[in-house]
Motif scaffolding. Structure first.
Motif, PDB file in Angstrom:
ATOM      1  N   THR A  81       0.854  -1.200   0.000  1.00 37.61           N
ATOM      2  CA  THR A  81       0.000   0.000   0.000  1.00 37.61           C
ATOM      3  C   THR A  81       0.885   1.245   0.000  1.00 37.61           C
ATOM      4  O   THR A  81       2.044   1.191   0.443  1.00 37.61           O
ATOM      5  CB  THR A  81      -0.917   0.055   1.244  1.00 37.61           C
ATOM      6  OG1 THR A  81      -0.100   0.269   2.416  1.00 37.61           O
ATOM      7  CG2 THR A  81      -1.738  -1.221   1.392  1.00 37.61           C
ATOM      8  N   PRO A  82       0.368   2.373  -0.461  1.00 36.26           N
ATOM      9  CA  PRO A  82       1.168   3.615  -0.445  1.00 36.26           C
ATOM     10  C   PRO A  82       1.655   3.993   0.958  1.00 36.26           C
ATOM     11  O   PRO A  82       2.764   4.507   1.111  1.00 36.26           O
ATOM     12  CB  PRO A  82       0.189   4.670  -0.992  1.00 36.26           C
ATOM     13  CG  PRO A  82      -0.761   3.896  -1.840  1.00 36.26           C
ATOM     14  CD  PRO A  82      -0.914   2.569  -1.146  1.00 36.26           C
ATOM     15  N   GLU A  83       0.850   3.704   1.986  1.00 35.72           N
ATOM     16  CA  GLU A  83       1.245   4.038   3.360  1.00 35.72           C
ATOM     17  C   GLU A  83       2.447   3.195   3.793  1.00 35.72           C
ATOM     18  O   GLU A  83       3.403   3.715   4.382  1.00 35.72           O
ATOM     19  CB  GLU A  83       0.079   3.815   4.335  1.00 35.72           C
ATOM     20  CG  GLU A  83      -1.128   4.709   4.097  1.00 35.72           C
ATOM     21  CD  GLU A  83      -2.012   4.233   2.933  1.00 35.72           C
ATOM     22  OE1 GLU A  83      -2.657   5.099   2.306  1.00 35.72           O
ATOM     23  OE2 GLU A  83      -2.027   3.028   2.622  1.00 35.72           O
ATOM     24  N   LEU A  84       2.398   1.895   3.515  1.00 33.01           N
ATOM     25  CA  LEU A  84       3.516   1.017   3.873  1.00 33.01           C
ATOM     26  C   LEU A  84       4.768   1.375   3.083  1.00 33.01           C
ATOM     27  O   LEU A  84       5.885   1.341   3.615  1.00 33.01           O
ATOM     28  CB  LEU A  84       3.138  -0.444   3.643  1.00 33.01           C
ATOM     29  CG  LEU A  84       2.087  -1.002   4.606  1.00 33.01           C
ATOM     30  CD1 LEU A  84       1.574  -2.345   4.119  1.00 33.01           C
ATOM     31  CD2 LEU A  84       2.647  -1.122   6.012  1.00 33.01           C
ATOM     32  N   LEU A  85       4.594   1.742   1.837  1.00 32.45           N
ATOM     33  CA  LEU A  85       5.705   2.153   0.987  1.00 32.45           C
ATOM     34  C   LEU A  85       6.400   3.382   1.575  1.00 32.45           C
ATOM     35  O   LEU A  85       7.623   3.461   1.621  1.00 32.45           O
ATOM     36  CB  LEU A  85       5.191   2.450  -0.424  1.00 32.45           C
ATOM     37  CG  LEU A  85       6.219   2.838  -1.465  1.00 32.45           C
ATOM     38  CD1 LEU A  85       7.146   1.680  -1.762  1.00 32.45           C
ATOM     39  CD2 LEU A  85       5.519   3.289  -2.731  1.00 32.45           C
ATOM     40  N   GLU A  86       5.616   4.325   2.059  1.00 29.51           N
ATOM     41  CA  GLU A  86       6.161   5.546   2.652  1.00 29.51           C
ATOM     42  C   GLU A  86       6.944   5.245   3.926  1.00 29.51           C
ATOM     43  O   GLU A  86       7.948   5.890   4.216  1.00 29.51           O
ATOM     44  CB  GLU A  86       5.016   6.527   2.948  1.00 29.51           C
ATOM     45  CG  GLU A  86       5.455   7.880   3.439  1.00 29.51           C
ATOM     46  CD  GLU A  86       6.319   8.663   2.454  1.00 29.51           C
ATOM     47  OE1 GLU A  86       7.174   9.445   2.916  1.00 29.51           O
ATOM     48  OE2 GLU A  86       6.154   8.491   1.225  1.00 29.51           O
ATOM     49  N   GLY A 179       8.317   2.170 -20.584  1.00 29.82           N
ATOM     50  CA  GLY A 179       8.829   3.316 -19.833  1.00 29.82           C
ATOM     51  C   GLY A 179       7.946   3.739 -18.678  1.00 29.82           C
ATOM     52  O   GLY A 179       8.150   4.796 -18.091  1.00 29.82           O
ATOM     53  N   VAL A 180       6.971   2.898 -18.314  1.00 29.65           N
ATOM     54  CA  VAL A 180       6.065   3.214 -17.209  1.00 29.65           C
ATOM     55  C   VAL A 180       6.719   2.790 -15.900  1.00 29.65           C
ATOM     56  O   VAL A 180       7.087   1.623 -15.738  1.00 29.65           O
ATOM     57  CB  VAL A 180       4.702   2.497 -17.369  1.00 29.65           C
ATOM     58  CG1 VAL A 180       3.807   2.751 -16.162  1.00 29.65           C
ATOM     59  CG2 VAL A 180       4.016   2.938 -18.650  1.00 29.65           C
ATOM     60  N   THR A 181       6.881   3.738 -14.978  1.00 27.10           N
ATOM     61  CA  THR A 181       7.381   3.424 -13.643  1.00 27.10           C
ATOM     62  C   THR A 181       6.177   3.045 -12.794  1.00 27.10           C
ATOM     63  O   THR A 181       5.288   3.856 -12.573  1.00 27.10           O
ATOM     64  CB  THR A 181       8.115   4.628 -13.029  1.00 27.10           C
ATOM     65  OG1 THR A 181       9.260   4.921 -13.841  1.00 27.10           O
ATOM     66  CG2 THR A 181       8.562   4.339 -11.609  1.00 27.10           C
ATOM     67  N   HIS A 182       6.152   1.804 -12.329  1.00 33.93           N
ATOM     68  CA  HIS A 182       5.002   1.307 -11.569  1.00 33.93           C
ATOM     69  C   HIS A 182       5.121   1.589 -10.090  1.00 33.93           C
ATOM     70  O   HIS A 182       4.103   1.744  -9.403  1.00 33.93           O
ATOM     71  CB  HIS A 182       4.826  -0.199 -11.813  1.00 33.93           C
ATOM     72  CG  HIS A 182       4.488  -0.500 -13.235  1.00 33.93           C
ATOM     73  ND1 HIS A 182       3.217  -0.339 -13.752  1.00 33.93           N
ATOM     74  CD2 HIS A 182       5.260  -0.904 -14.274  1.00 33.93           C
ATOM     75  CE1 HIS A 182       3.218  -0.653 -15.027  1.00 33.93           C
ATOM     76  NE2 HIS A 182       4.440  -0.994 -15.379  1.00 33.93           N
ATOM     77  N   ILE A 183       6.338   1.648  -9.578  1.00 35.10           N
ATOM     78  CA  ILE A 183       6.551   1.943  -8.166  1.00 35.10           C
ATOM     79  C   ILE A 183       8.004   2.405  -8.016  1.00 35.10           C
ATOM     80  O   ILE A 183       8.897   1.898  -8.684  1.00 35.10           O
ATOM     81  CB  ILE A 183       6.250   0.717  -7.278  1.00 35.10           C
ATOM     82  CG1 ILE A 183       6.404   1.040  -5.794  1.00 35.10           C
ATOM     83  CG2 ILE A 183       7.095  -0.456  -7.650  1.00 35.10           C
ATOM     84  CD1 ILE A 183       5.976  -0.110  -4.873  1.00 35.10           C
ATOM     85  N   GLU A 184       8.212   3.397  -7.164  1.00 31.24           N
ATOM     86  CA  GLU A 184       9.553   3.905  -6.888  1.00 31.24           C
ATOM     87  C   GLU A 184       9.597   4.294  -5.417  1.00 31.24           C
ATOM     88  O   GLU A 184       8.655   4.895  -4.911  1.00 31.24           O
ATOM     89  CB  GLU A 184       9.851   5.109  -7.787  1.00 31.24           C
ATOM     90  CG  GLU A 184      11.250   5.621  -7.663  1.00 31.24           C
ATOM     91  CD  GLU A 184      11.587   6.679  -8.726  1.00 31.24           C
ATOM     92  OE1 GLU A 184      12.533   7.436  -8.495  1.00 31.24           O
ATOM     93  OE2 GLU A 184      10.901   6.745  -9.771  1.00 31.24           O
ATOM     94  N   TRP A 185      10.683   3.934  -4.730  1.00 28.26           N
ATOM     95  CA  TRP A 185      10.757   4.258  -3.310  1.00 28.26           C
ATOM     96  C   TRP A 185      12.203   4.343  -2.854  1.00 28.26           C
ATOM     97  O   TRP A 185      13.108   3.824  -3.503  1.00 28.26           O
ATOM     98  CB  TRP A 185       9.986   3.228  -2.489  1.00 28.26           C
ATOM     99  CG  TRP A 185      10.646   1.898  -2.315  1.00 28.26           C
ATOM    100  CD1 TRP A 185      11.352   1.455  -1.230  1.00 28.26           C
ATOM    101  CD2 TRP A 185      10.678   0.815  -3.254  1.00 28.26           C
ATOM    102  NE1 TRP A 185      11.812   0.185  -1.434  1.00 28.26           N
ATOM    103  CE2 TRP A 185      11.414  -0.240  -2.663  1.00 28.26           C
ATOM    104  CE3 TRP A 185      10.161   0.634  -4.533  1.00 28.26           C
ATOM    105  CZ2 TRP A 185      11.644  -1.438  -3.310  1.00 28.26           C
ATOM    106  CZ3 TRP A 185      10.395  -0.568  -5.175  1.00 28.26           C
ATOM    107  CH2 TRP A 185      11.120  -1.579  -4.572  1.00 28.26           C
ATOM    108  N   SER A 186      12.402   4.994  -1.707  1.00 28.70           N
ATOM    109  CA  SER A 186      13.711   5.089  -1.062  1.00 28.70           C
ATOM    110  C   SER A 186      13.691   4.245   0.195  1.00 28.70           C
ATOM    111  O   SER A 186      12.666   4.132   0.859  1.00 28.70           O
ATOM    112  CB  SER A 186      14.016   6.541  -0.698  1.00 28.70           C
ATOM    113  OG  SER A 186      14.075   7.341  -1.849  1.00 28.70           O
TER     114      SER A 186
END
Length: 196
Positions: A81-86, A179-186
């Protein structure tokens, strides 16, 4: 794209041309008399009924990326989920120096075929790039069942020695041939003398 993100650009293969994008229905009806094409479509799950949430617009849902170490529980990052990714960037984990490991990813594909999915990762220490990984995941159709796909990467060895120990920052993303970025995180990790 900023200069920092240039590290997360996939390499290009000379002469490779991305095929024309098609809908699921177009793939299903494509050359129905061609036996090899029929087997390829089956490998993508295009002949099965597709289930899963239809209100989630994402085509690629990365459920988890994990570090697999023989004799230990996996060290996993829940990215579903976006929250867990953050939250992952605030929770560095430890890797024991010199240990052999491999990364693995669990994911779901929804709505349409994704061609040439790749994982890119850049690791920096004190702002200087020390490693870049580019791993081909492959082409997949929407999951016909609730079982996620899993891809295991090549075995690697963590650096060792006093100079290798310390804190590392990483940036990762999943991108496809279009060229579609599906997910990116640090995220970050620490290499230590032992696991604790």
């Amino acid at each position: 794209m900023s200069d920092q993100d240039d590290d997360l650009v996939p390499s290009q293969t000379a002469g490779y041309k991305v095929g024309e994008k098609k809908t699921l229905d177009e793939y299903k009806n494509l050359d129905s008399n061609d036996e090899s094409l029929k087997k390829w479509k089956e490998s993508l799950g295009l002949n099965a009924a597709v289930t899963g949430p239809t209100d989630d617009p994402r085509r690629v849902v990365i459920l988890q990326i994990a570090l697999e170490v023989p004799g230990r529980d996996d060290v996993g990052l829940d990215l579903s989920t976006p929250e867990l990714l953050e939250n992952v960037k605030n929770k560095p984990f430890t890797i024991k120096e010199g240990v052999e490991y491999r990364m693995k990813v669990k994911f779901r594909i929804q709505h349409e075929v994704v061609s040439g999915l790749k994982y890119l990762q850049v690791v920096k220490r004190k702002g200087i790039r020390v490693d870049k990984t580019e791993e081909m995941i492959g082409s997949y159709g929407p999951n016909p069942t609730s079982e996620p796909y899993e891809k295991k990467f090549m075995t690697e060895e963590a650096p060792s020695g006093m100079l290798a120990r310390g804190h590392y920052d990483a940036k990762s993303k999943f991108i496809d041939d279009d060229g579609v970025t599906h997910i990116e995180w640090s995220w970050s990790f620490d290499i230590k003398k032992d696991w604790d």
